[in-house]
Design a protein around this motif. Structure first.
Motif, mmCIF file in Angstrom:
data_model
loop_
_atom_site.group_PDB
_atom_site.id
_atom_site.type_symbol
_atom_site.label_atom_id
_atom_site.label_comp_id
_atom_site.label_asym_id
_atom_site.label_seq_id
_atom_site.Cartn_x
_atom_site.Cartn_y
_atom_site.Cartn_z
ATOM 1 N N PHE A 131 53.857 54.629 5.374
ATOM 2 C CA PHE A 131 54.882 54.309 4.379
ATOM 3 C C PHE A 131 56.076 53.683 5.101
ATOM 4 O O PHE A 131 55.928 52.640 5.722
ATOM 5 N N TRP A 132 57.271 54.285 4.998
ATOM 6 C CA TRP A 132 58.469 53.666 5.552
ATOM 7 C C TRP A 132 58.352 53.453 7.067
ATOM 8 O O TRP A 132 58.801 52.429 7.570
ATOM 9 N N ARG A 152 44.229 58.395 3.570
ATOM 10 C CA ARG A 152 43.567 57.842 2.397
ATOM 11 C C ARG A 152 44.604 57.826 1.274
ATOM 12 O O ARG A 152 44.695 58.754 0.473
ATOM 13 N N VAL A 153 45.383 56.767 1.222
ATOM 14 C CA VAL A 153 46.523 56.716 0.311
ATOM 15 C C VAL A 153 46.096 56.930 -1.136
ATOM 16 O O VAL A 153 46.733 57.672 -1.888
ATOM 17 N N ASP A 154 44.985 56.299 -1.546
ATOM 18 C CA ASP A 154 44.563 56.414 -2.940
ATOM 19 C C ASP A 154 44.190 57.844 -3.304
ATOM 20 O O ASP A 154 44.635 58.381 -4.326
ATOM 21 N N LEU A 181 46.926 49.460 2.017
ATOM 22 C CA LEU A 181 46.503 49.528 3.414
ATOM 23 C C LEU A 181 46.194 48.134 3.969
ATOM 24 O O LEU A 181 46.477 47.842 5.136
ATOM 25 N N ARG A 182 45.607 47.275 3.114
ATOM 26 C CA ARG A 182 45.312 45.908 3.531
ATOM 27 C C ARG A 182 46.606 45.173 3.914
ATOM 28 O O ARG A 182 46.641 44.436 4.909
ATOM 29 N N GLY A 183 47.651 45.400 3.136
ATOM 30 C CA GLY A 183 48.926 44.766 3.432
ATOM 31 C C GLY A 183 49.526 45.256 4.734
ATOM 32 O O GLY A 183 50.084 44.463 5.515
ATOM 33 N N LEU A 184 49.413 46.570 5.009
ATOM 34 C CA LEU A 184 49.914 47.097 6.274
ATOM 35 C C LEU A 184 49.146 46.504 7.452
ATOM 36 O O LEU A 184 49.720 46.147 8.481
ATOM 37 N N PHE A 193 40.507 45.658 7.232
ATOM 38 C CA PHE A 193 40.514 45.034 8.552
ATOM 39 C C PHE A 193 39.079 45.062 9.053
ATOM 40 O O PHE A 193 38.292 45.904 8.643
ATOM 41 N N ARG A 194 38.746 44.154 9.950
ATOM 42 C CA ARG A 194 37.402 44.135 10.520
ATOM 43 C C ARG A 194 37.432 43.469 11.888
ATOM 44 O O ARG A 194 37.985 42.387 12.017
ATOM 45 N N PRO A 195 36.832 44.127 12.934
ATOM 46 C CA PRO A 195 36.288 45.485 12.898
ATOM 47 C C PRO A 195 37.381 46.532 13.098
ATOM 48 O O PRO A 195 38.417 46.235 13.699
ATOM 49 N N VAL A 196 37.136 47.735 12.607
ATOM 50 C CA VAL A 196 38.043 48.858 12.809
ATOM 51 C C VAL A 196 37.493 49.700 13.959
ATOM 52 O O VAL A 196 36.337 50.121 13.930
#
Length: 397
Positions: free
Chosen positions: A100-101, A124-126, A164-167, A191-194
């Motif tokens: 987050f912040w 797991r934000v969702d 998460l994609r944006g982060l 992201f790929r690969p993780v």
């Protein structure tokens, strides 16, 4: 190398991510590297003395007990951080371990100074937000709006994966603390690969805990231990309902604290051999795990790793596992709770049956044994070596 960690919470506060980051810092420093930790300043009675490795950002408390706080990601915080960092060695790499912040502040800092970022996904934000509020969709939409303002150009979308994609959009590498979470991040194009880098256990504390453990366990009732934050996503209350329904003649120790403690105590009021230990230190907690016959893990779908079963396995204690992903990651040395549908009553019944089986196996001397390779791979020294190799790869790239 000089590595700068960014966290959502101060490392002296309670939480699994904080424990992991403290260990990472210690073992990186043992390997000769410099670590600076940027996080919100703590408030309240647990606010400790200044640590020269910390940059404590201006913050505001966000919980009633003042344990947790937040720093606003904006220009004032950027200026404060840049001034604080002028008195430190040149930075080689930014390691964001915040969702987050702290994540926003870390990525903004790296972007301003042209530094590469390794981002460890802990959350797991969702699932986490859905577990604590029925208004998870508007909350996630608001979080994504905040992300776009704090990190311009970090993409669109309004769900947890978009967040998460944006982060991850500003990262050179992304790590996850488990194979199952890494797979989900890749499946949702975060992201790929993780890279998979487990969180670890302190090598020295582990060795001392094992050395102090009795050679042979004392006779008597099977001893179960549960530990964690007492909040809905951890499923403490359903576990206690299952424990009561199982009817097992066993000892149960519950370690941790949180908003659900009073409700938890009510469920087991009058049940013998159940004890609430409260919050314990890291060495004390590991000693209690090592002394138990089995650890019980009860969250489902929430954990990105699930530290406690791994800590138990490396100490030789098997686990009762509710989450099939964690069971698969451990590979053995456990009792897996059969998968049930979304009905909580069915899940409670399945857990009660598994607790009865575990108690019977323990009493009969046929409890499963954790896999030796888990103990080796979970040592913090090996995890730090893996992370240093990743840092070097990013810097070389």
């Amino acid at each position: 190398m000089h590595i700068v960690f960014f966290g959502d919470q101060h490392l002296d506060s309670l939480g699994g991510a904080q424990v992991s980051m403290r260990l990472q810092r210690e073992f990186l420093e043992r390997a000769g590297h410099t670590v600076t930790v940027v996080a919100p300043r703590m408030h309240g009675p647990r606010a400790g003395a200044d640590d020269p490795a910390n940059v404590d950002l201006p913050s505001m408390p966000i919980t009633a007990d003042r344990e947790y706080s937040m720093s606003w990601p904006g220009r004032a915080t950027d200026r404060f951080l840049d001034r604080a960092m002028t008195h430190r060695p040149p930075v080689d790499i930014v390691h964001v371990q915040a969702d987050f912040w702290g994540g926003f502040i870390g990525h903004r800092y790296a972007h301003r100074h042209g530094l590469p970022v390794v981002h460890t996904m802990h959350n797991r934000v969702d699932v986490g937000i859905r577990a604590v509020t029925p208004l998870h969709r508007p909350v996630l939409a608001a979080l994504n709006s905040w992300r776009r303002r704090a990190l311009p150009g970090s993409g669109s979308g309004a769900d947890g994966w978009a967040f998460l994609r944006g982060l991850a959009s500003g990262a050179s590498a992304v790590t996850a603390p488990s194979t199952h979470f890494a797979r989900r991040l890749e499946e949702h194009d975060v992201f790929r690969p993780v890279d998979v880098v487990w969180n670890g256990i302190d090598d020295d504390v582990r060795a001392a805990t094992i050395a102090a453990a009795p050679v042979a366990p004392p006779e008597g009732r099977p001893r179960f231990v549960w530990l964690g934050r007492m909040s809905p996503e951890k499923r403490l209350l359903p576990f206690l309902e299952a424990f009561v329904a199982s009817g097992v003649d066993a000892e149960l120790e519950i370690i941790g604290g949180g908003a659900q403690r009073a409700a938890a105590e009510k469920i087991v009021a009058g049940i013998p051999h159940v004890r609430f230990a409260g919050r314990l230190s890291y060495p004390e907690t590991l000693a209690r795990i090592a002394a138990a016959d089995a650890l019980v893990q009860t969250s489902i779908g929430f954990e990105t790793q699930g530290m406690t079963p791994f800590e138990a396995a490396t100490l030789g204690t098997p686990s009762v596992i509710s989450d099939p992903d964690i069971a698969a990651e451990l590979g053995g040395g456990l009792w897996a709770v059969p998968a049930a549908d979304a009905d909580e009553g069915a899940r409670v019944a399945a857990l009660a049956r598994t607790l009865r089986q575990a108690a019977s196996d323990i009493a009969s001397g046929v409890a499963p044994e954790p896999l030796p390779e888990v103990a080796e791979s979970f040592r913090q020294s090996s995890r730090t070596a893996a992370m240093i190799a990743l840092y070097e790869r990013v810097l070389a790239g």
